[in-house]
Design an enzyme around this catalytic site. Structure first.
Site, PDB file in Angstrom:
ATOM      1  N   GLU A   1       0.961  -1.042   0.222  1.00 35.68           N
ATOM      2  CA  GLU A   1      -0.030  -0.018  -0.174  1.00 35.68           C
ATOM      3  C   GLU A   1       1.367   1.158  -0.006  1.00 35.68           C
ATOM      4  O   GLU A   1       1.533   1.586   0.381  1.00 35.68           O
ATOM      5  CB  GLU A   1      -1.342  -0.402   1.499  1.00 35.68           C
ATOM      6  CG  GLU A   1      -1.740   1.031   1.281  1.00 35.68           C
ATOM      7  CD  GLU A   1      -2.696   1.356   2.685  1.00 35.68           C
ATOM      8  OE1 GLU A   1      -3.364   1.800   2.952  1.00 35.68           O
ATOM      9  OE2 GLU A   1      -1.945   0.222   3.474  1.00 35.68           O
TER      10      GLU A   1
ATOM     11  N   LYS B   1      -9.777   1.238  -3.427  1.00 34.85           N
ATOM     12  CA  LYS B   1     -10.357   0.476  -2.327  1.00 34.85           C
ATOM     13  C   LYS B   1     -11.318   0.710  -1.721  1.00 34.85           C
ATOM     14  O   LYS B   1     -12.028   2.080  -2.076  1.00 34.85           O
ATOM     15  CB  LYS B   1      -9.248   1.304  -0.987  1.00 34.85           C
ATOM     16  CG  LYS B   1      -9.509   0.363   0.565  1.00 34.85           C
ATOM     17  CD  LYS B   1      -8.399   1.254   1.863  1.00 34.85           C
ATOM     18  CE  LYS B   1      -8.619   0.553   2.675  1.00 34.85           C
ATOM     19  NZ  LYS B   1      -7.846   1.137   3.740  1.00 34.85           N
TER      20      LYS B   1
ATOM     21  N   CYS C   1      -4.454  -2.984   3.203  1.00 36.97           N
ATOM     22  CA  CYS C   1      -4.368  -2.688   4.438  1.00 36.97           C
ATOM     23  C   CYS C   1      -5.499  -3.826   4.899  1.00 36.97           C
ATOM     24  O   CYS C   1      -6.213  -4.665   4.993  1.00 36.97           O
ATOM     25  CB  CYS C   1      -5.552  -1.058   4.423  1.00 36.97           C
ATOM     26  SG  CYS C   1      -4.625  -0.766   6.317  1.00 36.97           S
TER      27      CYS C   1
END
Length: 511
Positions: free
Chosen positions: A264, A328, A378
């Site tokens: 990330e 995301k 994440c």
């Protein structure tokens, strides 16, 4: 005479002692999770909670017990949030500690309500009460995992990435595993030999049963997984950023194999903010060669808004502006969006936080040599029901998951081990491998059985050279959760609670 789990005795303890007992038991329960996976301790702690509940006739005392157990459990499990707020957010220590305590206390209200209702509806019949307890436990965990975008960290089922109950993962997922564990724990707490014999029998059978293979092996990819180990206070620092970009650029260009994965925000700047030709050099390198890349990078503009994204680069990309892109979907409260009414709290912290745009739920995969690599960023891998949406169309379903993470926010804490545990359970639920490229750890390859096959030591800089074998197929959990999310579990739990309520109303002497 049948054993009665709940004799409806008045508790001899004052409420403050009930609260202390719950805190101690909940804190012990938190130790059942990573780094040591102690499935038996998780069962024992919930059995102790059920046993103590058996002594209570007062719903208020049950609520205090449930709230204190939940608070101890969550403070013991997510204390590392203090590091992000104090060390990197520069909140005063007392305020950061208070924030962790308030979060845990708020989320523990779900378990408090569950135990209060349990004491109200219990019948004294062990099997019925065990089903009721498991249903209410399930509803409490679903509430914590879904309401206000959800925070299901250290959910009970994660203690069973090893042990007999992992057999249930591809059928009912982490929440179903937690409910099954609660049911077994209550039966174990029942006086007499029948309940404990039943628990031993169930665990013994599950331990002997082979896991049903719902997926089949596909092709093999050679991997280079990058772990830069950039401290969080240096990641966006103008003094350290040039060295970080140089190391990651050289490492990406030197990587070989089928797929190189960077964590990330491995590139922490927007492409147009990078040094001249940096981004174009990377794109052209992976367009010309036989290696593909999946890299975490922020995208967007002030006018269009920003996204936390993963970009796929390969020979299939026609140009630098037409690349694979994953945005995301499940954003982190306070980290990637600011909940209503909490701007003042974020303003107290000196962090590069803001409001990001949300990506689509059922995102397409990045195809590499016939394997469908599905990114998640994440803590998106906490939400298995959202990953399951990608399996509705079996022909497009992922054959490999790729988690890109940066949890340097939490220092050298147990958060690294806990996140690895979460990824392992996702591999068990879907019987699809998970590769993890992270900034500080855990950078690993997890096969479709939940086993770590390759790993880099956390908090070190390096590249993990490994292989992963894809897997094609759809587990029962992927099938029903992809279509119905978690509603089947919620409906089943609600039906059990309604049945217990109706049975209590029909009982002789019921009001």
């Amino acid at each position: 005479m049948k054993p009665r789990l709940l004799p409806a005795l008045r508790s001899p303890w004052p409420l403050w002692q009930e609260a202390l007992a719950g805190l101690a038991l909940g804190g012990l329960h938190a130790q059942a999770f990573a780094p040591a996976v102690l499935w038996w301790l998780q069962l024992a702690c919930v059995a102790g909670l059920a046993w103590r509940c058996a002594q209570l006739a007062n719903r208020r005392a049950a609520a205090v017990l449930g709230w204190s157990f939940g608070t101890g459990w969550l403070v013991g499990g997510v204390w590392w949030l203090f590091i992000s707020m104090h060390t990197y957010g520069h909140l005063p220590a007392w305020l950061a500690a208070l924030a962790v305590l308030l979060l845990a206390g708020f989320l523990a209200l779900y378990l408090a309500a569950a135990l209060a209702l349990f004491v109200r509806l219990r019948s004294g019949r062990p099997w019925r009460d065990a089903a009721l307890f498991a249903a209410l436990w399930l509803l409490a965990e679903l509430a914590r995992g879904l309401i206000f975008t959800g925070f299901p960290w250290v959910a009970a089922g994660y203690a069973h990435t090893e042990g007999p109950l992992q057999w249930l993962a591809p059928w009912v997922g982490v929440y179903g595993m937690g409910a099954a564990a609660a049911w077994l724990s209550v039966l174990f707490a029942t006086p007499g030999w029948r309940g404990r014999s039943a628990v031993a029998g169930v665990l013994g059978v599950l331990a002997l049963l082979p896991v049903v293979p719902f997926t089949q092996p596909t092709g093999t990819l050679s991997l280079s997984l990058i772990q830069g180990n950039v401290p969080q206070d240096e990641k966006f620092s103008a003094d350290h950023l040039p060295d970080t970009l140089v190391w990651h650029g050289r490492t990406l260009l030197a990587a070989r194999g089928d797929l190189v994965v960077g964590p990330e925000t491995v590139i922490p700047l927007l492409p147009d903010q990078l040094p001249p030709d940096y981004w174009e050099m990377l794109v052209q390198h992976f367009q010309r060669g036989g290696t593909a890349a999946l890299l975490g990078v922020p995208l967007g503009s002030f006018q269009a808004g920003y996204t936390n994204s993963a970009v796929g680069l390969s020979r299939d990309n026609p140009s630098a502006t037409e690349v694979y892109r994953y945005d995301k979907h499940h954003l982190v409260p306070f980290g990637e969006f600011i909940p209503f009414g909490f701007r003042w709290f974020v303003d107290l912290m000196q962090m590069p936080l803001g409001d990001f745009n949300r990506g689509i739920l059922n995102a397409p995969s990045f195809t590499v040599k016939g394997e469908r690599v599905a990114p998640n960023i994440c803590y998106e891998d906490l939400f298995g029901e959202e990953l399951a949406a990608r399996f509705v169309d079996a022909a497009r379903a992922p054959t490999v998951f790729a988690n890109l993470s940066n949890i340097a926010w939490f220092g050298e804490s147990v958060a690294v081990d806990q996140h690895l545990q979460i990824s392992r359970l996702r591999a068990l639920e879907f019987q699809v491998p998970m590769i993890r490229a992270t900034n500080t750890g855990a950078t690993v390859v997890i096969d479709r059985t939940g086993r770590v096959t390759h790993a880099l030591p956390p908090h070190t800089r390096g590249v993990l050279e490994a292989q992963v074998q894809g897997a094609s197929g759809v587990t029962p959990y992927a099938w029903w959760a992809g279509r119905l999310a978690l509603w089947p579990l919620a409906a089943l739990a609600a039906a059990v609670v309604a049945w217990a309520w109706r049975a209590g109303r029909r009982a002789p002497g019921a009001p």
